[in-house]
Structures are given as C-alpha cells and as structure tokens.
Design an enzyme around this catalytic site. Structure first.
Site, PDB file in Angstrom:
ATOM      1  N   LYS A 117     101.885  48.842   3.683  1.00 40.51           N
ATOM      2  CA  LYS A 117     100.484  49.035   2.858  1.00 40.51           C
ATOM      3  C   LYS A 117     100.750  50.623   2.399  1.00 40.51           C
ATOM      4  O   LYS A 117     100.413  50.880   1.422  1.00 40.51           O
ATOM      5  CB  LYS A 117      99.305  48.876   3.878  1.00 40.51           C
ATOM      6  CG  LYS A 117      98.037  49.378   3.088  1.00 40.51           C
ATOM      7  CD  LYS A 117      96.893  48.814   4.126  1.00 40.51           C
ATOM      8  CE  LYS A 117      95.634  49.484   3.684  1.00 40.51           C
ATOM      9  NZ  LYS A 117      94.588  49.390   4.424  1.00 40.51           N
ATOM     10  N   GLU A 156     109.278  52.844  10.722  1.00 36.01           N
ATOM     11  CA  GLU A 156     109.966  51.476  11.026  1.00 36.01           C
ATOM     12  C   GLU A 156     110.432  50.992   9.809  1.00 36.01           C
ATOM     13  O   GLU A 156     111.282  50.472   9.658  1.00 36.01           O
ATOM     14  CB  GLU A 156     109.103  50.647  12.037  1.00 36.01           C
ATOM     15  CG  GLU A 156     108.949  51.120  13.403  1.00 36.01           C
ATOM     16  CD  GLU A 156     107.643  52.086  13.579  1.00 36.01           C
ATOM     17  OE1 GLU A 156     107.134  52.448  12.462  1.00 36.01           O
ATOM     18  OE2 GLU A 156     107.155  52.196  14.723  1.00 36.01           O
ATOM     19  N   GLY A 176      95.301  46.235   7.589  1.00 36.85           N
ATOM     20  CA  GLY A 176      96.653  45.811   7.766  1.00 36.85           C
ATOM     21  C   GLY A 176      96.485  44.421   8.614  1.00 36.85           C
ATOM     22  O   GLY A 176      97.246  43.369   8.211  1.00 36.85           O
ATOM     23  N   ARG A 177      95.844  44.472   9.637  1.00 38.78           N
ATOM     24  CA  ARG A 177      95.919  43.218  10.543  1.00 38.78           C
ATOM     25  C   ARG A 177      94.899  42.085  10.081  1.00 38.78           C
ATOM     26  O   ARG A 177      94.760  41.086  10.611  1.00 38.78           O
ATOM     27  CB  ARG A 177      95.240  43.731  12.147  1.00 38.78           C
ATOM     28  CG  ARG A 177      93.969  44.358  12.159  1.00 38.78           C
ATOM     29  CD  ARG A 177      93.861  44.972  13.300  1.00 38.78           C
ATOM     30  NE  ARG A 177      92.619  45.526  13.555  1.00 38.78           N
ATOM     31  CZ  ARG A 177      92.677  47.041  13.175  1.00 38.78           C
ATOM     32  NH1 ARG A 177      93.496  47.609  12.744  1.00 38.78           N
ATOM     33  NH2 ARG A 177      91.278  47.602  13.427  1.00 38.78           N
ATOM     34  N   GLU A 195      93.606  45.555  18.667  1.00 39.65           N
ATOM     35  CA  GLU A 195      93.632  47.127  17.633  1.00 39.65           C
ATOM     36  C   GLU A 195      92.094  46.977  17.049  1.00 39.65           C
ATOM     37  O   GLU A 195      91.459  48.130  16.888  1.00 39.65           O
ATOM     38  CB  GLU A 195      94.613  46.521  16.657  1.00 39.65           C
ATOM     39  CG  GLU A 195      94.895  47.978  16.223  1.00 39.65           C
ATOM     40  CD  GLU A 195      96.205  48.024  15.458  1.00 39.65           C
ATOM     41  OE1 GLU A 195      97.004  48.922  15.385  1.00 39.65           O
ATOM     42  OE2 GLU A 195      96.173  47.270  14.035  1.00 39.65           O
ATOM     43  N   HIS A 201     104.027  26.158  33.679  1.00 39.29           N
ATOM     44  CA  HIS A 201     105.073  26.501  34.601  1.00 39.29           C
ATOM     45  C   HIS A 201     105.324  27.782  34.865  1.00 39.29           C
ATOM     46  O   HIS A 201     106.306  28.299  35.600  1.00 39.29           O
ATOM     47  CB  HIS A 201     106.220  25.934  34.206  1.00 39.29           C
ATOM     48  CG  HIS A 201     105.867  24.261  33.855  1.00 39.29           C
ATOM     49  ND1 HIS A 201     106.434  23.416  34.876  1.00 39.29           N
ATOM     50  CD2 HIS A 201     105.336  23.623  32.826  1.00 39.29           C
ATOM     51  CE1 HIS A 201     106.035  22.294  34.216  1.00 39.29           C
ATOM     52  NE2 HIS A 201     105.445  22.520  33.278  1.00 39.29           N
ATOM     53  N   LYS A 233     102.669  58.626  17.048  1.00 39.42           N
ATOM     54  CA  LYS A 233     103.419  58.751  15.808  1.00 39.42           C
ATOM     55  C   LYS A 233     103.672  60.358  15.616  1.00 39.42           C
ATOM     56  O   LYS A 233     104.657  60.710  15.234  1.00 39.42           O
ATOM     57  CB  LYS A 233     102.688  58.106  14.544  1.00 39.42           C
ATOM     58  CG  LYS A 233     102.530  56.758  14.598  1.00 39.42           C
ATOM     59  CD  LYS A 233     102.251  56.299  12.976  1.00 39.42           C
ATOM     60  CE  LYS A 233     101.416  54.803  13.148  1.00 39.42           C
ATOM     61  NZ  LYS A 233     100.931  54.560  11.933  1.00 39.42           N
TER      62      LYS A 233
HETATM   63  C1  G6Q Z   1      96.947  47.292  11.302  1.00 35.71           C
HETATM   64  C2  G6Q Z   1      97.294  48.364  11.396  1.00 35.71           C
HETATM   65  C3  G6Q Z   1      99.098  48.566  11.534  1.00 35.71           C
HETATM   66  C4  G6Q Z   1      99.735  48.484  10.328  1.00 35.71           C
HETATM   67  C5  G6Q Z   1     100.893  48.879  10.725  1.00 35.71           C
HETATM   68  C6  G6Q Z   1     101.972  48.967   9.438  1.00 35.71           C
HETATM   69  O1  G6Q Z   1      95.692  47.151  11.112  1.00 35.71           O
HETATM   70  O2  G6Q Z   1      96.939  49.295  10.287  1.00 35.71           O
HETATM   71  O3  G6Q Z   1      99.413  47.504  12.653  1.00 35.71           O
HETATM   72  O4  G6Q Z   1      99.696  47.133   9.773  1.00 35.71           O
HETATM   73  O5  G6Q Z   1     101.301  50.217  11.119  1.00 35.71           O
HETATM   74  O6  G6Q Z   1     101.489  49.679   8.293  1.00 35.71           O
HETATM   75  P1  G6Q Z   1     101.906  49.853   6.874  1.00 35.71           P
HETATM   76  O7  G6Q Z   1     101.653  48.224   6.381  1.00 35.71           O
HETATM   77  O8  G6Q Z   1     101.175  50.797   6.083  1.00 35.71           O
HETATM   78  O9  G6Q Z   1     103.512  49.769   7.021  1.00 35.71           O
END
Ligand code: G6Q
Length: 548
Positions: free
Chosen positions: A209, A215, A269-270, A355, A386, A514
């Site tokens: 996003k 990462e 994001g989620r 989250e 199990h 971070k």
């Molecule tokens: C979700 C969070 C988080 C996000 C990641 C990746 O709600 O905001 O999990 O999706 O940190 O972020 P980017 O899509 O910006 O790389």
C-alpha cells in the site's frame, strides 16, 4: 469531556447480573430444552451457511441482554457510517471502505464528495484484463515465454489475505499459473521460492500500500536483481507489476505506471484482499472466480446492514465473543477449520482480529478498564485434535471455539470426508457435554478394571464439558462462500470494536518497533553505536562480535 464508563451502563450491568445466574449452568441442562437448536441457530439457504450457536452458555435472557448491549452501542448506525464512507478511522482521518470494493450493487459511495465506485470498477477492469492476458499467454516474459509462475511479494495485509484465499481456493486453480508468496525479510523466504523458478517464466507482483515497507522493498529489489542479472534491465517491464496507493514510489522503483494497480487510502491493509491486493488471487483462480469471492462478501455486507440484530450472524458472533471475553474472563478464542484448504485461515484472522481490536484506548482516548480483543489462534482439524485439543478439553483455561466445516468435499475419495466431518461433529459434542464421573466409572467397569484401578483412573478421564462452541457449517467451499465467511468475521471484528469503543482500523502499535529497528540497523552494518538499555546493548555487542 466526561469519562465514559462502559461498565456502568445498565446493559453491561444487566449482563453481569445474568452472568452470575448463568455461570453455573451446564450445557447438559440447557439442552433439556428440545427447542434449543431452533432458538439458537440460523440457516441461510441462499448462500448455504448454517450458523449454530446453541452450544453456548446462554439462556434466552442472556441472548436478549447481549442484543440490548449491541443496540445500546448502536452497531447498526456505525455500520451505516462505515458503508457510507464516513471517516470512522478517526485517528488516521480516513474511512474504512473495504465494503465499497465489493459493492456489487454499484450504488454510488462518496468520499469527500467523490463517488469512488467508477475508480474501483476501473481497477477491477484492469485486473480482469491483466489476469486474463496472463492466464491466456498474451502477457509474456521478456524473452517471449509464457508466465508460468507468479510471486506475490508483500507482508501483513498485503500478504496474509491473498495467501489465505489462494490456499483456500487452490481447488479452483485449474489452468492458472503457480502461485508463491514471499513476505519475510529473512532471505530464506525468497531463496526457497526462487530456487524453484526461472526468471523467463516468472512474474513478480509487488504488493505494498505504502511502497515503503522495508521487508517488501528489500525483497522486491532482490527479485529485481535476480531478473535483471539474467534478462537485463529492460525485462523489468515484463516481469514486475505493483499494487499500491503510491504512484511516485512505484515509478522510482522502476515499475511502469501502466503496470501499477491502484488502490486507496480508504482500504486498510488487513481488509485489502478485495482490492488490487487480490491480483494474485485473480491470476491464480481466474477473474470470474475473484468476482464470485466479492459477491459472497457483498451478500454478507447486505445481511450485516439489513438483518435485525437478533438474526444478524456477525452481531451474534460478536456478542458471544464479548460474553466470554468480558464476563467469563476468556482471553483466547480458537478458530478451527475442518478443511485443509483453510489451513491459513486462523493465521489470517489473527491479523484481522488482533491488529484491529488489540487496543487499550477507547473513543475518548481513555485507557479502558475492561478487556478488549482476544488472542486468536487455531489449526485445521483434525490435526489440532492430535496436538492441543487436550488443553481445550481438560486444561484449566476456558477457550470458546469456532468450528468451521463443509458439507460437500472438494474431492470425493473413499470416506475421508465422512471421517473428517464425524470428528467435526464429535468435538463440539464432546466439548459441550463431556463425560461425567459416573459415566467414566461405568466405562471402566465394562472394560474390566478393578475398583481400586477405577478409583485411580476415573478423575483423569472425566471431561467436565460446558466448553462453548459455534458451528459454522457451510454447504461447500466456493469462492462465494469463502467471501461470505471472511466478511462474517470482518463484521464480527467491527461490531466488537464498536462495542468495546476502540478504533478497529488503526494500528499505531506496530510503529515503534520499526522506528527502533531503523536506529539499530546502522549499528549492525557499520561502527555506529547508539545508546540503549544494557540488555539491548549487550545483545547487539554479542551479535556483532560473533558474526564471523
Ligand atoms: C494492516 C497493516 C499492515 C500492512 C503491512 C504492509 O492493516 O497496515 O499489516 O498491511 O505493514 O504494508 P504495505 O502494504 O504498506 O507494505
């Protein structure tokens, strides 16, 4: 502003009183009422979902009081605000409009006076063309070869949703490319994927996003080097596409604007698998199936908005969760899918729920004096049986569980499915009703044990029962029912957030780590030394001293 005290509202206090009456009731007694299943279950034949919540420690009074609480929180009013694009994520001053992404009715939805539906539909059309071209071999690699492998590079919300859905719908991926997901900055993740692939046939989807996530950008650069080392810089255009809100950063990375699939700040994001972030899903199972996923979620959106509280599945799921979390003191909630296709579902929900509702500060900015979101965990059945089910049956912790199962198998082979589902039904029965001391003694006698042995063994073999479960029984696993299932949980999470008075759509708690990692990184790479506590300083010292 005066302090809002949730625990002092009459609806909360009535529930507390009810808890004191109900806490000693046993499901064995509650089930003497032959009408219990009818009273506490919903079957929606349009979508093919049965939601049985009769194996919960509630009476008709409890249910009514839980509904009174949800009504007092004005869940429906808040849902309308969300769907209409109001900026309900007020700490980030943005709406939470994942529902617009699957607004199959296409009625207009306005953000700051602009109807967002034309933009959403334009991106869907672009996704349709791209995924069709890729699957049909019209989109080729730089050397003219067909793309056979797609790698989604993303993390968190840009990984967990599409990864879970691709796994869940793998059955439908007949003639699509192979799909891989790389998220971890640990290079092992990328390495293990790349070693199976050839640059000529591989397309990377860089899903971010913000397009600034360490990462993802680090992994994307490694992937770009892997491609360009063999195919040259010009190959990037054939082998990389981006999913992002950040056009500038995407261009800086070297991905052509035409190969960028946009989404918007109003998609968290989620909650983003319904957006361009779902491109890997569309490539894997085909765009038509991706639309069916959206249809299923849209169906549940309508249900959530329009069904009365008492028949509203996400609201019922939410209040039952609150009942155990806030009155019984349960701190975890297990999600147990009896479908191997759903093996990533608990991990996906972990982010979705934890989250969203792992918060300590309420609408007014005060620290809450009650529990908010639970720990979500789980594994598919029957594997879990199990492993940790012992703990649920006989441990001292109280763990409400959701059992998710499917009536029709994806593959009919022998009696696998009947055996799987026999366990699905048996577990909720065992958890609810257990095995009394008398029953255990009887069993041991029949097995020929002596009275002395029976006395020793019996206490260990008692199952107290009274462990609450929801059963979500779905006719079959299709893109549509999966979309519906995900949306049920999304709205459950939303409802709980409203009732706990927390902002379910921000995530300030992921920032500090971070920031500190950025301070420490130069210390690991160079001679820099920053001040830390003695534990952190010494750990870094040992790391550096022993690296070689
Ligand atoms: C979700 C969070 C988080 C996000 C990641 C990746 O709600 O905001 O999990 O999706 O940190 O972020 P980017 O899509 O910006 O790389």
């Amino acid at each position: 502003m005066s302090k809002f005290e949730l625990k002092k509202i009459p609806q909360w206090q009535n529930l507390e009183k009810n808890y004191n009456e109900v806490k000693n009731l046993h499901l064995r007694d509650l089930f003497k009422d032959k009408n219990r299943f009818n009273e506490f279950s919903i079957r929606d034949t349009n979508i093919g979902i049965t939601f049985d919540y009769s194996k919960n420690i509630i009476t008709s009074d409890t249910f009514k009081l839980l509904m009174d609480f949800a009504k007092a929180a004005r869940v429906n009013g808040w849902a309308k605000k969300m769907f209409l694009g109001e900026k309900i994520n007020w700490t980030q001053k943005i709406p939470a409009l994942h529902t617009a992404l699957r607004n199959r009715s296409e009625s207009p939805i306005y953000v700051d006076g602009n109807n967002v539906m034309p933009e959403i539909n334009a991106v869907l059309a672009k996704m349709e063309k791209f995924s069709n071209d890729l699957r049909n071999g019209k989109w080729l690699g730089a050397t003219g070869k067909k793309i056979t492998d797609v790698v989604n590079i993303g993390i968190g919300g840009s990984d967990l949703g599409p990864r879970m859905v691709c796994e869940a719908l793998r059955y439908y991926a007949n003639d699509g490319p192979n799909i891989y997901f790389v998220s971890n900055i640990d290079v092992a993740d990328m390495y293990n994927v790349l070693k199976k692939l050839k640059p000529e046939n591989t397309l990377f989807i860089v899903a971010s996003k913000t397009f600034t996530t360490t990462e993802t950008i680090t992994n994307a650069l490694t992937a770009r080097n892997w491609v360009t080392e063999k195919l040259g810089d010009k190959a990037v255009v054939n082998h990389f596409v981006a999913l992002s809100t950040n056009t500038k950063k995407v261009s800086e990375f070297g991905i052509d604007k035409n190969n960028m699939f946009e989404f918007w700040d109003f998609v968290g994001g989620r909650y983003s698998l319904w957006s361009a972030i779902g491109l890997s899903i569309a490539c894997f199972i085909g765009f038509d199936k991706f639309l069916e996923l959206l249809d299923g979620a849209h169906y549940v959106d309508e249900h959530f908005l329009n069904a009365p509280y008492e028949e509203n599945i996400p609201i019922i799921m939410a209040v039952l969760g609150i009942w155990y979390n806030n009155f019984f003191g349960a701190s975890t909630h297990a999600v147990l899918p009896y479908s191997h296709y759903l093996h990533r579902f608990p991990a996906y929900l972990q982010q979705g729920d934890m989250e969203s509702n792992g918060k300590t500060v309420n609408f007014e900015g005060d620290r809450v004096d009650y529990e908010t979101g639970p720990i979500i965990w789980g594994e598919p059945g029957t594997n879990g049986q199990h492993s940790f089910y012992q703990f649920i049956h006989q441990g001292t912790k109280f763990i409400p569980c959701d059992f998710i199962g499917f009536i029709k198998p994806m593959q009919k082979v022998g009696d696998h499915h009947e055996k799987l589902m026999a366990n699905y039904f048996a577990q909720t029965e065992a958890l609810a009703f257990g095995l009394t001391k008398d029953q255990v003694v009887e069993n041991l006698k029949e097995m020929g044990h002596s009275l002395n042995e029976i006395e020793i063994l019996a206490p260990h073999q008692v199952y107290e029962g009274n462990k609450p479960t929801n059963s979500i029984l779905i006719d079959s696993l299709t893109p549509k029912t999966l979309g519906a299932l995900i949306a049920l949980y999304e709205h459950k999470i939303f409802t709980q957030g409203i009732m706990w008075r927390v902002n379910s759509f921000d995530q300030w708690g992921v920032g500090l780590g971070k920031v500190l990692a950025n301070v420490i990184l130069p210390e690991l790479k160079e001679q820099a030394n920053n001040k830390h506590d003695s534990s952190t300083e010494n750990l870094i010292k040992i790391f550096k001293a022993n690296q070689k």
